[in-house]
Every structure is written in structure tokens, then in C-alpha cells.
Design an enzyme around this catalytic site. Structure first.
Site, PDB file in Angstrom:
ATOM      1  N   ARG A  22       0.834  -1.204   0.000  1.00  0.00           N
ATOM      2  CA  ARG A  22       0.000   0.000   0.000  1.00  0.00           C
ATOM      3  C   ARG A  22       0.857   1.237   0.000  1.00  0.00           C
ATOM      4  O   ARG A  22       1.751   1.376   0.834  1.00  0.00           O
ATOM      5  CB  ARG A  22      -0.897   0.039   1.231  1.00  0.00           C
ATOM      6  CG  ARG A  22      -2.099  -0.810   1.004  1.00  0.00           C
ATOM      7  CD  ARG A  22      -3.097  -0.722   2.120  1.00  0.00           C
ATOM      8  NE  ARG A  22      -3.891  -1.931   2.025  1.00  0.00           N
ATOM      9  CZ  ARG A  22      -4.755  -2.340   2.927  1.00  0.00           C
ATOM     10  NH1 ARG A  22      -4.950  -1.621   4.010  1.00  0.00           N
ATOM     11  NH2 ARG A  22      -5.430  -3.447   2.756  1.00  0.00           N
ATOM     12  N   SER A 113      -8.066  -0.951   0.577  1.00  0.00           N
ATOM     13  CA  SER A 113      -9.089  -1.219   1.584  1.00  0.00           C
ATOM     14  C   SER A 113      -9.777   0.037   2.093  1.00  0.00           C
ATOM     15  O   SER A 113     -10.368   0.779   1.329  1.00  0.00           O
ATOM     16  CB  SER A 113      -8.455  -2.002   2.724  1.00  0.00           C
ATOM     17  OG  SER A 113      -9.436  -2.442   3.606  1.00  0.00           O
ATOM     18  N   HIS A 114      -9.614   0.297   3.395  1.00  0.00           N
ATOM     19  CA  HIS A 114     -10.326   1.396   4.045  1.00  0.00           C
ATOM     20  C   HIS A 114      -9.569   2.719   3.941  1.00  0.00           C
ATOM     21  O   HIS A 114     -10.040   3.729   4.434  1.00  0.00           O
ATOM     22  CB  HIS A 114     -10.515   1.028   5.513  1.00  0.00           C
ATOM     23  CG  HIS A 114      -9.212   0.626   6.147  1.00  0.00           C
ATOM     24  ND1 HIS A 114      -8.624  -0.587   5.885  1.00  0.00           N
ATOM     25  CD2 HIS A 114      -8.375   1.297   6.940  1.00  0.00           C
ATOM     26  CE1 HIS A 114      -7.472  -0.652   6.517  1.00  0.00           C
ATOM     27  NE2 HIS A 114      -7.295   0.485   7.170  1.00  0.00           N
ATOM     28  N   ASP A 277     -16.405  -1.449   4.031  1.00  0.00           N
ATOM     29  CA  ASP A 277     -15.282  -0.566   3.702  1.00  0.00           C
ATOM     30  C   ASP A 277     -14.988  -0.496   2.200  1.00  0.00           C
ATOM     31  O   ASP A 277     -15.739  -1.028   1.381  1.00  0.00           O
ATOM     32  CB  ASP A 277     -14.027  -0.992   4.474  1.00  0.00           C
ATOM     33  CG  ASP A 277     -13.424  -2.283   3.937  1.00  0.00           C
ATOM     34  OD1 ASP A 277     -14.190  -3.116   3.422  1.00  0.00           O
ATOM     35  OD2 ASP A 277     -12.192  -2.458   4.033  1.00  0.00           O
ATOM     36  N   ASP A 279     -13.048  -1.977   0.058  1.00  0.00           N
ATOM     37  CA  ASP A 279     -13.019  -3.181  -0.776  1.00  0.00           C
ATOM     38  C   ASP A 279     -14.024  -4.236  -0.311  1.00  0.00           C
ATOM     39  O   ASP A 279     -13.990  -5.374  -0.790  1.00  0.00           O
ATOM     40  CB  ASP A 279     -11.609  -3.767  -0.820  1.00  0.00           C
ATOM     41  CG  ASP A 279     -11.096  -4.157   0.554  1.00  0.00           C
ATOM     42  OD1 ASP A 279     -11.521  -3.554   1.549  1.00  0.00           O
ATOM     43  OD2 ASP A 279     -10.272  -5.091   0.636  1.00  0.00           O
ATOM     44  N   ASP A 281     -14.555  -5.893   2.539  1.00  0.00           N
ATOM     45  CA  ASP A 281     -14.288  -7.031   3.427  1.00  0.00           C
ATOM     46  C   ASP A 281     -14.561  -6.727   4.899  1.00  0.00           C
ATOM     47  O   ASP A 281     -14.595  -7.622   5.723  1.00  0.00           O
ATOM     48  CB  ASP A 281     -12.870  -7.597   3.217  1.00  0.00           C
ATOM     49  CG  ASP A 281     -11.784  -6.564   3.410  1.00  0.00           C
ATOM     50  OD1 ASP A 281     -12.106  -5.392   3.700  1.00  0.00           O
ATOM     51  OD2 ASP A 281     -10.597  -6.921   3.254  1.00  0.00           O
ATOM     52  N   ARG A 282     -14.743  -5.429   5.238  1.00  0.00           N
ATOM     53  CA  ARG A 282     -15.029  -5.091   6.635  1.00  0.00           C
ATOM     54  C   ARG A 282     -16.512  -4.833   6.849  1.00  0.00           C
ATOM     55  O   ARG A 282     -17.228  -4.531   5.891  1.00  0.00           O
ATOM     56  CB  ARG A 282     -14.283  -3.824   7.042  1.00  0.00           C
ATOM     57  CG  ARG A 282     -12.798  -3.978   7.036  1.00  0.00           C
ATOM     58  CD  ARG A 282     -12.145  -2.754   7.611  1.00  0.00           C
ATOM     59  NE  ARG A 282     -10.706  -2.966   7.649  1.00  0.00           N
ATOM     60  CZ  ARG A 282      -9.882  -2.322   8.452  1.00  0.00           C
ATOM     61  NH1 ARG A 282     -10.336  -1.395   9.266  1.00  0.00           N
ATOM     62  NH2 ARG A 282      -8.593  -2.598   8.437  1.00  0.00           N
ATOM     63  N   GLU A 363     -11.508 -10.414  13.366  1.00  0.00           N
ATOM     64  CA  GLU A 363     -10.544  -9.460  13.900  1.00  0.00           C
ATOM     65  C   GLU A 363     -11.307  -8.302  14.518  1.00  0.00           C
ATOM     66  O   GLU A 363     -12.408  -7.959  14.080  1.00  0.00           O
ATOM     67  CB  GLU A 363      -9.647  -8.929  12.795  1.00  0.00           C
ATOM     68  CG  GLU A 363      -8.776  -9.971  12.144  1.00  0.00           C
ATOM     69  CD  GLU A 363      -7.721  -9.339  11.250  1.00  0.00           C
ATOM     70  OE1 GLU A 363      -6.618  -9.090  11.741  1.00  0.00           O
ATOM     71  OE2 GLU A 363      -8.013  -9.065  10.083  1.00  0.00           O
ATOM     72  N   GLU A 364     -10.663  -7.656  15.503  1.00  0.00           N
ATOM     73  CA  GLU A 364     -11.303  -6.517  16.165  1.00  0.00           C
ATOM     74  C   GLU A 364     -11.488  -5.346  15.207  1.00  0.00           C
ATOM     75  O   GLU A 364     -12.250  -4.434  15.476  1.00  0.00           O
ATOM     76  CB  GLU A 364     -10.503  -6.078  17.393  1.00  0.00           C
ATOM     77  CG  GLU A 364      -9.001  -5.873  17.196  1.00  0.00           C
ATOM     78  CD  GLU A 364      -8.600  -4.822  16.196  1.00  0.00           C
ATOM     79  OE1 GLU A 364      -9.177  -3.727  16.254  1.00  0.00           O
ATOM     80  OE2 GLU A 364      -7.728  -5.100  15.361  1.00  0.00           O
ATOM     81  N   LYS A 376     -12.022 -11.897   4.764  1.00  0.00           N
ATOM     82  CA  LYS A 376     -13.135 -11.451   5.583  1.00  0.00           C
ATOM     83  C   LYS A 376     -14.193 -10.916   4.630  1.00  0.00           C
ATOM     84  O   LYS A 376     -13.904 -10.594   3.490  1.00  0.00           O
ATOM     85  CB  LYS A 376     -12.692 -10.419   6.613  1.00  0.00           C
ATOM     86  CG  LYS A 376     -11.924  -9.220   6.071  1.00  0.00           C
ATOM     87  CD  LYS A 376     -11.383  -8.418   7.252  1.00  0.00           C
ATOM     88  CE  LYS A 376     -10.648  -7.170   6.807  1.00  0.00           C
ATOM     89  NZ  LYS A 376      -9.215  -7.432   6.549  1.00  0.00           N
TER      90      LYS A 376
END
Ligand code: VG1
Ligand code: CO
Length: 543
Positions: A22, A113-114, A277, A279, A281-282, A363-364, A376
Site C-alpha cells: 500500500r 481497503s479502508h 469498507d 473493498d 471485506d469489513r 478481527e477486532e 473477511k
């Protein structure tokens, strides 16, 4: 076919972090930067002739340009076919789903991602292996080593390929199939969850709001919630994917998804709120005026899995990243199934899922998933909650509070200090590590430190060892503080402090986490010397 062999000046800083490489878009735009990394992937994975690759990204700025380059490189590197998401777009879980469904030789996912997008935002790239999951450290390390030394990359000279219409084209002998991944993904979801029960729930006056944050899940949400589940169109917001996510930070938490949070905490709030998010996955799960911590969400999903179609036979085991709260451990204990503790990052769950040791992972950091794919999966978690709600017909808050009554409450919060000077952040970690012995046995108010360690993990399947995965300060009553440096930031260093206190006293379950953890955060500040060393005492984000 013309193959260009271009000398590169190898880039020495292409080290993949927690989830791929990234960097700022401007870094990726440097001549040969992307090509250097992609050729390093191809050289490392050594795909057999005739192999098929999956390719797609979260639609952020530079996605299209990068896809065109990678297609021309795949053709020059001997792939016989590439399956690309329509418009070059694939959510991360959909990419994982497609790799598995079509048995391809893995895939390349373009996403940060995010992290924010746009011309001044971030871009990212990662390789997922044949099981659909992020490449394990062994492979990412090999790619990194390659990226420092390679001298050439292979690319064909050709015009750009049209990617917006479903169908097939040919690029110098390589087939490019533009696919409708939304349908493949929606079908997988329908095979796991009871859509007719959720449909009934949504028709019963139950109201939901899903926020796609102008990121990749918009089209998936429309297909699933509106078309297949019959939710009214005002159940969705920010569903048009934009290259800069509308200027927002596509991170589903209480800070960045504030638009949704305000709706769920406002007048006439819907019964259920969720966001995903950049992408896809969250996930973040909200009830009316109520926030479900990701660690609790994982525990609750595990506790109720059997009532959901795809998990009716029960779950083999669960896994959580080390900083994730122990709420799921309590559930695993009562179900008498194994619970694994892994380092941060989804790549550490892959082997356990492949070996069928675990079914659910989390995951948290707002990541929950199962062995249906190897990433995820944001919408999967939202559907899991809707399915539970459809059966229980209780409010989100009631469901969570009843869960706490049964299992106790793991009070939890994470403090992030972003963009710290690297030296100062490293200084905090070194200072703590150097003081493990001195800290042990020390008492702060009601808390006494029992042990301190530097988390290291041995993969029980392939024996690989990952060291220095976060500092754990464990207290005698089971509470803990974890310090860890982020591996996904693109500017300075990000220090994360994870706080957890087990609260068996049901009288305290009505109190908010910040109140219950106030003393712990003071201890964290004191032992880390954070303020003296970084000049900061206020976190950038609290989740
Ligand atoms: C963060 C999270 C981690 C997650 C990773 C990728 O990493 O803490 O749990 O796996 O992001 O998430 P770090 O190293 O910054 O703490 V995402 O949605 O990229 O794929
Ligand atoms: Co993500």
C-alpha cells in the site's frame, strides 16, 4: 506478439504490509513502479503455462490504469486467461469467491481497503493464492525480495481492452473474460443464508440502513438487499462507487461512518444499521442507538451459527487475531470447540480454514468471515446478523445484552495514534519491550501486571513462525493492554493500543466501554510514555 523487455531500476521499498503493498497513488504512478511489483509477483508464483488469473479492484482512482497494465503483463507472461470483474471492479470477498469457484491460479486484487482514495489518496495491490486467500508471509516475502533485484518486466504493446461489457476479448492470444461477479457472489450468499426468512423480516416493518460508503459494495448491496430480499430502496445509502469514495474515508467505524451512526442514534432510527469498507471485506453492525463491537459480533455469530442454514451442522472451530477480545473464546469453550489466536491479518487464517480446523474467524478491526471464502466478508456478516434477527425477532441491543448475560462481557476499545514520527513510535515499542521485567508485578489501582510478552505465532499446519506481532501486557484479573504498530499505513507510523477488561458483573453491562476502560487507558499512557515520546495524548480514532 511483441514482448517488451524494459530495464527497471528495482524499487527497494515494495514491502507488503498486513495486507499487500500500500502506497500513495503518486508512488504507484512513478514509471515502472507497478510493473516492477507485478513482475515480481509473476516471477515468484511461477504459474504453469495456460493458467487463469482473476483480476479486479475496489474501483478507486488508478484502478482502471493499473488493470490495463496488468492485463498486458499477464499476456506477456504466458497466462492463457484472465477473468476480470465488470468495469475492473471486484470486492475482495467476491474476488476470493471467484478464485475458488473457477479454480484459478489465484488472483490480483487492487485495493487499499479502508484507506482514502483519489489522486492524493492511497492505492494497493496484493496477490491471493489458489485457495482464494491472501498470500502467506512466505510468498509475500519472496515477492518483496524479487522486487529489489529484478531487472526486466514483460509487457505486450496493445491498445486498452474494453472492460465495461460482459463478454470475451482476446489480447495477444490471451482470453479476457469480463464477468458479472455480483451474481456469483449473491448466489453464494443465498446458499448460506435463509433469504426467505430475511425477506419476511424486512416485510414485517423492520427497517435497515446499509451504508456502502461510495465504495465497492454498492452494486452487491443493491442486488442482494433490494432485488433479492425486497428491502425498500431507502434502505441503502452511498451505494454509487466513486474513485475517491466521495472524498470520504471508507472505513466503517464510529468515526468515519458518522453519517450512518447519526441516523442510527437519531430520531426515528431504523432497527439495524451496517456499513462496509473500500473493498467490501469489513463490516460495522449497529442497532437502534447501539454499537456492536466487532469482537462481540464474532462471538455472537459463533454462538448462534447453528441456527443459520450454511452452518447448521455446527462449526469446527474459531480463530481470532491476537488483539481481538476474548469474547469468542468464551463461546468456543461452551461449544467445546478449539479457538486459535493468530497474528493480525487475514493471511494467518488461511491454513486453519484449509485444514478445516476453523469455520469462523474474526478481527477486532471490523473483519468477520468464514470458510465460505478465504477473506473477511462485509456483506456476509451483515446477512448473518439479519438472519439471526429474522429468527430471534429481538432488537440488536437485546441480543447482545443477553449474550453478555450468558457469557460475560469483554469490554473493549482500540485507540489509534496515526501519522506519528517513525522514530518516536518505534521508541515507544522499544521502551515497553525493554521494561517487561521491571513492569511485571507492578500494581496500578485495582490492576496488577501479571506478565508481559512479545506475541509470536507458530502456524500449526505449516510450522512457519511469525515473531514480534504485538506487545501484550496481561493483568492478574484477565484484563490486558496490547501495543502494536500498524502495517497498512502510508504516512508515518500508526500506533494502536488495544484495551480489554473482562466484566462479569452484569450490573455494569449498561455502562459504556470508555467509562469502564478509563483506568486502563491511564495505565497504557503511563507505561508507554506515549505523550513524552510522541507529543500526543489524544488518539486520532477511537473504536
Ligand atoms: C489493519 C487491521 C487488521 C486488518 C488489516 C487489513 O491492519 O488492524 O486487523 O487485517 O488492516 O484490513 P494494521 O496492520 O494497520 O493494524 V483491510 O480491510 O485491508 O483489508
Ligand atoms: Co478492507
Amino acid at each position: 506478439m511483441m514482448i517488451q523487455t524494459i530495464n527497471t531500476n528495482p524499487f527497494k521499498d515494495q514491502k507488503p504490509g498486513t495486507s499487500g503493498l500500500r502506497k500513495r497513488v503518486t508512488v504507484f504512478q512513478q514509471p515502472h513502479y507497478l510493473e516492477n511489483f507485478v513482475q515480481s509477483i509473476f516471477d515468484t508464483i511461477n504459474a504453469p503455462a495456460g493458467a487463469t488469473l482473476i483480476l479486479g479492484g475496489d474501483g478507486r482512482y488508478y484502478n482502471r490504469e493499473a488493470i490495463q497494465t496488468i492485463l498486458k503483463m499477464a499476456a506477456a507472461n504466458g497466462f492463457s486467461q484472465v477473468l476480470v470483474g465488470q468495469g475492473g471492479i471486484l470486492s475482495t470477498p467476491a474476488a476470493s469467491c471467484i478464485i475458488r469457484k473457477f479454480n484459478t491460479f489465484g488472483g490480483i486484487i487492487l485495493s487499499a481497503s479502508h484507506n482514502p482514495g483519489g489522486v492524493d489518496g492511497d492505492f494497493g495491490i496484493k496477490y491471493n493464492t489458489e485457495n482464494g486467500g491472501p498470500a502467506p508471509e512466505k510468498i509475500t516475502e519472496a515477492i518483496f525480495e524479487k522486487s529489489k533485484t529484478i531487472q526486466h518486466y514483460k509487457i505486450i504493446e496493445a491498445a486498452d481492452v474494453a472492460l465495461d461489457v460482459i463478454g470475451e476479448t482476446n489480447l495477444a492470444g490471451m482470453t479476457i473474460k469480463v464477468i458479472d461477479a455480483v451474481t456469483d457472489y449473491a448466489e453464494l450468499m443465498e446458499s448460506l443464508f435463509d433469504f426467505s426468512a430475511i425477506k419476511d423480516l424486512l416485510a414485517s416493518g423492520f427497517r435497515m440502513k446499509f451504508d456502502a460508503m461510495h465504495a465497492v459494495t454498492g452494486p452487491y448491496a443493491e442486488e442482494i438487499f433490494i432485488k433479492r430480499l425486497g428491502a425498500p430502496s431507502n434502505s441503502l445509502m452511498n451505494c454509487k462507487p466513486l474513485p475517491d469514495f466521495g472524498g470520504g474515508h471508507p472505513d466503517p467505524n464510529l468515526t468515519y461512518a458518522h453519517e450512518l451512526v447519526e441516523i442510527l442514534y437519531g430520531d426515528n432510527a431504523p432497527d439495524f444499521g451496517a456499513a462496509s469498507d473500500g473493498d467490501g471485506d469489513r463490516n460495522m453492525i449497529l442497532g437502534k442507538g447501539f454499537f456492536v463491537t466487532p469482537s462481540d459480533s464474532l462471538a455472537l455469530i459463533a454462538a448462534n451459527a447453528r441456527m443459520v442454514k450454511g452452518y447448521a451442522k455446527g462449526i469446527a472451530g474459531v480463530a481470532r487475531s491476537m488483539p481481538t477480545s476474548g469474547a469468542v473464546d468464551m463461546v468456543a469453550k461452551s461449544l467445546d470447540i478449539p479457538c486459535y489466536e493468530t497474528p493480525t491479518g487475514w493471511k494467518f487464517f488461511g491454513n486453519l480454514m484449509d485444514a478445516e480446523k476453523v469455520t469462523l474467524c474474526g478481527e477486532e478491526s471490523f473483519g468477520t468471515g468464514s470458510s465460505h471464502v478465504r477473506e473477511k466478508d462485509g456483506l456476509w456478516a451483515v446477512l448473518f446478523w439479519l438472519n439471526i434477527l429474522a429468527i430471534k425477532r429481538q432488537s440488536v441491543e437485546q441480543i447482545v445484552k443477553r449474550h453478555w448475560l450468558q457469557f460475560g462481557r469483554n469490554v473493549y476499545s482500540r485507540y489509534d495514534y496515526e501519522d506519528l514520527p517513525l522514530d518516536a513510535a518505534n521508541g515507544v515499542i522499544h521502551h515497553l519491550r525493554d521494561n517487561f521485567t521491571a513492569m511485571t508485578g507492578k500494581t496500578f489501582g485495582q490492576y496488577t501486571i501479571q506478565t508481559c510478552d512479545d506475541f509470536s505465532y507458530t502456524d500449526s499446519i505449516d510450522g512457519s513462525i511469525s515473531t514480534q506481532q504485538g506487545l501484550r501486557i496481561l493483568f492478574t484479573d484477565g484484563s490486558r493492554i496490547v501495543f502494536r504498530l500498524s502495517g497498512t499505513g502510508t504516512s508515518g507510523a500508526t500506533l494502536r493500543i488495544y484495551l480489554e477488561a473482562f466484566e462479569p458483573d452484569t450490573n455494569k453491562h449498561g455502562l459504556d466501554a470508555q467509562t469502564l476502560l478509563a483506568e486502563m487507558i491511564q495505565i497504557a499512557m503511563q507505561i508507554s510514555e506515549l505523550k513524552q515520546r510522541t507529543g500526543r495524548d489524544t488518539p486520532t480514532v477511537i473504536t
